[in-house]
Design a protein around this motif. Structure first.
Motif, PDB file in Angstrom:
ATOM      1  N   ALA A 155      23.965 -37.989  45.991  1.00 14.28           N
ATOM      2  CA  ALA A 155      25.196 -38.447  45.126  1.00 14.28           C
ATOM      3  C   ALA A 155      25.897 -38.387  44.754  1.00 14.28           C
ATOM      4  O   ALA A 155      25.548 -38.567  43.682  1.00 14.28           O
ATOM      5  CB  ALA A 155      24.698 -40.161  45.576  1.00 14.28           C
ATOM      6  N   ALA A 156      25.480 -36.768  43.928  1.00 20.20           N
ATOM      7  CA  ALA A 156      25.993 -36.355  42.926  1.00 20.20           C
ATOM      8  C   ALA A 156      27.921 -36.168  42.949  1.00 20.20           C
ATOM      9  O   ALA A 156      27.913 -36.035  42.003  1.00 20.20           O
ATOM     10  CB  ALA A 156      25.673 -34.900  43.176  1.00 20.20           C
ATOM     11  N   TRP A 157      27.722 -35.642  44.450  1.00 23.47           N
ATOM     12  CA  TRP A 157      29.158 -35.410  44.635  1.00 23.47           C
ATOM     13  C   TRP A 157      30.431 -36.696  44.503  1.00 23.47           C
ATOM     14  O   TRP A 157      30.360 -37.752  44.412  1.00 23.47           O
ATOM     15  CB  TRP A 157      29.803 -34.443  45.744  1.00 23.47           C
ATOM     16  N   GLY A 158      31.290 -36.400  43.037  1.00 29.90           N
ATOM     17  CA  GLY A 158      32.275 -37.248  43.107  1.00 29.90           C
ATOM     18  C   GLY A 158      31.693 -38.595  41.896  1.00 29.90           C
ATOM     19  O   GLY A 158      32.425 -39.492  41.416  1.00 29.90           O
ATOM     20  N   ARG A 159      30.501 -38.411  41.360  1.00 27.84           N
ATOM     21  CA  ARG A 159      29.959 -39.364  40.410  1.00 27.84           C
ATOM     22  C   ARG A 159      30.132 -38.848  38.873  1.00 27.84           C
ATOM     23  O   ARG A 159      29.588 -37.597  38.826  1.00 27.84           O
ATOM     24  CB  ARG A 159      28.804 -39.185  41.132  1.00 27.84           C
ATOM     25  N   PRO A 160      30.983 -39.536  37.944  1.00 25.77           N
ATOM     26  CA  PRO A 160      30.772 -38.902  36.900  1.00 25.77           C
ATOM     27  C   PRO A 160      29.145 -38.331  36.176  1.00 25.77           C
ATOM     28  O   PRO A 160      28.446 -38.917  36.375  1.00 25.77           O
ATOM     29  CB  PRO A 160      31.493 -40.512  35.995  1.00 25.77           C
ATOM     30  N   GLY A 161      29.442 -36.976  35.806  1.00 21.69           N
ATOM     31  CA  GLY A 161      27.946 -36.424  35.734  1.00 21.69           C
ATOM     32  C   GLY A 161      27.071 -36.753  36.620  1.00 21.69           C
ATOM     33  O   GLY A 161      25.672 -36.196  36.165  1.00 21.69           O
ATOM     34  N   GLY A 162      27.444 -36.637  37.949  1.00 25.05           N
ATOM     35  CA  GLY A 162      26.698 -36.282  39.159  1.00 25.05           C
ATOM     36  C   GLY A 162      25.529 -35.897  39.040  1.00 25.05           C
ATOM     37  O   GLY A 162      24.519 -35.698  39.332  1.00 25.05           O
ATOM     38  N   HIS A 163      26.536 -34.214  38.661  1.00 23.73           N
ATOM     39  CA  HIS A 163      26.048 -33.320  38.978  1.00 23.73           C
ATOM     40  C   HIS A 163      24.240 -32.796  38.174  1.00 23.73           C
ATOM     41  O   HIS A 163      23.112 -32.589  37.998  1.00 23.73           O
ATOM     42  CB  HIS A 163      26.646 -31.640  39.374  1.00 23.73           C
ATOM     43  N   VAL A 164      24.455 -33.676  37.169  1.00 23.70           N
ATOM     44  CA  VAL A 164      24.174 -33.528  35.825  1.00 23.70           C
ATOM     45  C   VAL A 164      22.431 -34.690  36.110  1.00 23.70           C
ATOM     46  O   VAL A 164      21.412 -33.593  36.002  1.00 23.70           O
ATOM     47  CB  VAL A 164      24.102 -33.138  33.923  1.00 23.70           C
ATOM     48  N   ARG A 165      23.148 -35.616  36.274  1.00 28.97           N
ATOM     49  CA  ARG A 165      21.915 -36.577  36.387  1.00 28.97           C
ATOM     50  C   ARG A 165      21.410 -36.593  37.891  1.00 28.97           C
ATOM     51  O   ARG A 165      20.038 -36.409  37.363  1.00 28.97           O
ATOM     52  CB  ARG A 165      22.937 -37.898  36.707  1.00 28.97           C
ATOM     53  N   ARG A 166      21.826 -35.996  38.581  1.00 32.25           N
ATOM     54  CA  ARG A 166      21.531 -35.459  39.892  1.00 32.25           C
ATOM     55  C   ARG A 166      19.702 -34.512  39.200  1.00 32.25           C
ATOM     56  O   ARG A 166      19.028 -34.225  39.966  1.00 32.25           O
ATOM     57  CB  ARG A 166      22.414 -35.200  41.248  1.00 32.25           C
ATOM     58  N   VAL A 194      27.064 -31.035  52.284  1.00 31.17           N
ATOM     59  CA  VAL A 194      29.583 -31.749  51.687  1.00 31.17           C
ATOM     60  C   VAL A 194      29.934 -30.841  50.562  1.00 31.17           C
ATOM     61  O   VAL A 194      31.151 -30.721  51.560  1.00 31.17           O
ATOM     62  CB  VAL A 194      29.177 -32.617  50.178  1.00 31.17           C
ATOM     63  N   PRO A 195      29.631 -29.660  50.364  1.00 31.85           N
ATOM     64  CA  PRO A 195      30.911 -28.898  50.217  1.00 31.85           C
ATOM     65  C   PRO A 195      31.237 -28.153  51.480  1.00 31.85           C
ATOM     66  O   PRO A 195      32.406 -27.720  52.069  1.00 31.85           O
ATOM     67  CB  PRO A 195      30.897 -27.801  49.012  1.00 31.85           C
ATOM     68  N   ALA A 196      30.168 -28.065  52.910  1.00 33.08           N
ATOM     69  CA  ALA A 196      30.849 -27.385  53.704  1.00 33.08           C
ATOM     70  C   ALA A 196      31.506 -27.897  54.459  1.00 33.08           C
ATOM     71  O   ALA A 196      32.599 -27.234  55.480  1.00 33.08           O
ATOM     72  CB  ALA A 196      29.596 -27.072  54.247  1.00 33.08           C
ATOM     73  N   LEU A 197      31.280 -29.230  54.891  1.00 32.91           N
ATOM     74  CA  LEU A 197      31.528 -30.450  55.380  1.00 32.91           C
ATOM     75  C   LEU A 197      33.568 -30.244  55.054  1.00 32.91           C
ATOM     76  O   LEU A 197      34.337 -30.526  56.007  1.00 32.91           O
ATOM     77  CB  LEU A 197      31.378 -31.720  55.567  1.00 32.91           C
ATOM     78  N   ARG A 198      33.135 -30.058  54.055  1.00 34.65           N
ATOM     79  CA  ARG A 198      34.958 -29.934  53.307  1.00 34.65           C
ATOM     80  C   ARG A 198      35.913 -29.386  54.197  1.00 34.65           C
ATOM     81  O   ARG A 198      37.444 -29.468  53.457  1.00 34.65           O
ATOM     82  CB  ARG A 198      35.179 -30.292  51.849  1.00 34.65           C
ATOM     83  N   ALA A 199      35.503 -28.052  54.357  1.00 37.30           N
ATOM     84  CA  ALA A 199      36.291 -27.176  55.175  1.00 37.30           C
ATOM     85  C   ALA A 199      36.988 -27.417  56.309  1.00 37.30           C
ATOM     86  O   ALA A 199      37.954 -27.154  56.864  1.00 37.30           O
ATOM     87  CB  ALA A 199      35.661 -26.055  55.802  1.00 37.30           C
TER      88      ALA A 199
END
Length: 544
Positions: free
Chosen positions: A106-117, A142-147
């Motif tokens: 659940a990192a995408w779109g969350r503030p600081g989500g990638h560092v926290r994850r 997620v980034p692949a589906l956004r195509a």
């Protein structure tokens, strides 16, 4: 009847019931550095809670149980109906449920989500690395589906859910879903353009029928998979659901599970498609371009996973040596062992610092940071994952014969340690990917040089290494044969620049001396004796 010939003494207590996050100074400092003030307190709290869970006796026992009871394939039910299901030990499901609820998808779109994850994923690997596969792929899909915006709108809420639902039923009826993937085939391996699986268009817009196979299909118990197949317009990405909307099972024939060196708790399968329904993701012929975002994210997870394994190996080694005495002194106080432990600690901290820096680049999302990731992710994937195995093996040796015994947990780390260097493209694939970026994307090299340039003037060995690297980059003629050496230097210089800027002086000094200055040998434990080795070992000691 208990024997009475001797008393058990001079044994290290189990490393258990501790806060894995609070005990990892390098990780905690990286989180403090990269999280903004408005989410820092929340981030600290959730990571500390997860760190205590990972260090608990309960989760450690679940990890042991999941590995001692690997998954089993059931192709048919008792009546002879084809079902193609994989049975896992309850400990596997408990761990996977905890990982999902902890936000590891659940990192995408969350503030600081990638560092926290990233920090959470690095810790989670230390509990049980086999769970990382479905968690990583679900996150990375997620980034692949956004195509395809319509597909993303339908699936992204399920993938980023913190609810684990193991039931095999239509994804639309579930509060959360997991993704797997199947890219490689027998004849091609990493050369996915050699895939022979055929996708035939159906009358329904965007729907296809797949026929073919996948030699490696990760996490076959997942709700859906991203796969590559040859459509009329060329290699194309598809979303293949495990269960169709009407509740019937898609044709997903699991031929067998791989018998692997490590990663035993996770299922990797050979599967076949025979008129299997799938939905196109992105345009026909754009399969590689569509999945590249997923590949980049899973490659970063390889870096994080290896950093986590290194950290756990070093923590176990330092913990053992702090409690074990020989020849009249505690092992940690003996100069030669102290050198080994310090060297391992520096390698672990360099991996953690680099991994979290890349996660922060994902959170930033700016043009400069995206360009940096284009070179830094494959370079880090190449180097950090390759350093994992020698770190794990040397750390096991620190425990002597005890480190070769399964009960110590070290053999599981050793078996796991080579995986991330192979998964998502082995070393040569990463090195060649860096070369492609250097040749085709000048902004990527510019972003890299800007990043390492921020530390220029702080250490003469780093300055000399940057100068030598620039010389090497100025001549790319015949570079493919020396690509591994070039990518190694790219990774080391980046690690050195980050440690010089952010780590305590003793850590940066040891890294520059041992990795950039040429003052240490190839084996661990050959750092210059004049360094402050005691502080390096104490910094790596797993005490909260």
């Amino acid at each position: 009847m208990a024997g009475s010939t001797h008393s058990v003494t001079n044994q290290a207590p189990p490393l258990v019931q501790y806060d894995v996050y609070g005990a990892d100074r390098a990780l905690a400092e990286a989180v403090e550095r990269h999280l903004s003030a408005d989410v820092l307190e929340e981030g600290r709290s959730e990571l500390s809670a997860l760190g205590r869970a990972v260090g608990s006796a309960q989760l450690q026992e679940w990890g042991v149980q999941a590995n001692e009871n690997p998954p089993r394939l059931r192709t048919h039910d008792r009546y002879g109906h084809r079902i193609d299901e994989v049975d896992f030990h309850p400990a596997w499901h408990r761990l996977l449920g905890k990982g999902v609820s902890a936000g590891l998808t659940a990192a995408w779109g969350r503030p600081g989500g990638h560092v926290r994850r990233a920090a959470a994923f690095l810790m989670w690997t230390q509990a049980e690395a086999g769970n990382g596969c479905p968690l990583s792929m679900t996150h990375a899909a997620v980034p692949a589906l956004r195509a395809d915006p319509a597909l993303a709108a339908e699936w992204e809420p399920r993938l980023t859910s913190t609810v684990y639902d193991r039931a095999l039923r239509p994804a639309g009826l579930k509060p959360g879903a997991l993704f797997g993937m199947g890219m490689t085939e027998k004849q091609g391996g990493s050369d996915v353009r050699a895939n022979t699986t055929v996708a035939r268009p159906l009358a329904e817009d965007g729907a296809y029928e797949l026929t073919g196979h996948k030699w490696f299909c990760s996490a076959p118990m997942s709700d859906a998979f991203l796969v590559l197949a040859q459509a009329p317009g060329g290699l194309t990405c598809f979303l293949l659901p495990r269960v169709l909307q009407d509740g019937t099972r898609n044709v997903f024939l699991i031929q067998r599970l791989k018998d692997k060196l490590g990663n035993r708790s996770n299922a990797s399968a050979e599967v076949e498609f025979d008129g299997t329904w799938a939905r196109r993701v992105g345009d026909e012929g754009a399969g590689v371009r569509t999945v590249i975002g997923m590949v980049a994210a899973t490659r970063l997870d390889c870096v994080l996973g290896s950093a986590g394994l290194m950290r756990q190996a070093v923590a176990q080694a330092v913990h053992h040596c702090a409690h074990r005495a020989a020849f009249g002194r505690t092992l940690v106080d003996q100069p030669l062992m102290r050198n080994v432990l310090a060297d391992l600690a520096v390698e672990s901290e360099a991996a953690t610092t680099l991994a979290l820096r890349l996660a922060a680049a994902y959170d930033d999302g700016g043009e400069q940071e995206r360009a940096l990731l284009r070179i830094a992710v494959p370079a880090a994937k190449y180097w950090v994952t390759k350093r994992c195995a020698p770190v794990a093996i040397e750390a096991a040796e620190c425990l002597g014969g005890n480190g070769y015994v399964e009960e110590s947990g070290m053999p599981r780390l050793v078996r796991e340690s080579p995986l991330n260097s192979i998964w998502e493209g082995a070393g040569n694939v990463q090195a060649l990917d860096v070369l492609r970026a250097l040749r085709r994307e000048p902004a990527a090299l510019d972003a890299y040089l800007r990043e390492v340039g921020r530390a220029r003037g702080a250490d003469h060995r780093l300055d000399a290494a940057i100068k030598d690297l620039l010389t090497e980059l100025s001549d790319l003629e015949g570079v493919e044969a020396r690509a591994r050496r070039l990518v190694e230097r790219l990774a080391l210089v980046l690690q050195g620049s980050l440690l010089v800027r952010y780590a305590p002086p003793a850590v940066a000094d040891a890294f520059c001396a041992g990795r950039l200055g040429g003052d240490a040998g190839a084996a661990f434990g050959t750092l210059p004796h004049t360094l402050d080795l005691a502080s390096l070992v104490e910094r790596a000691r797993p005490v909260s």
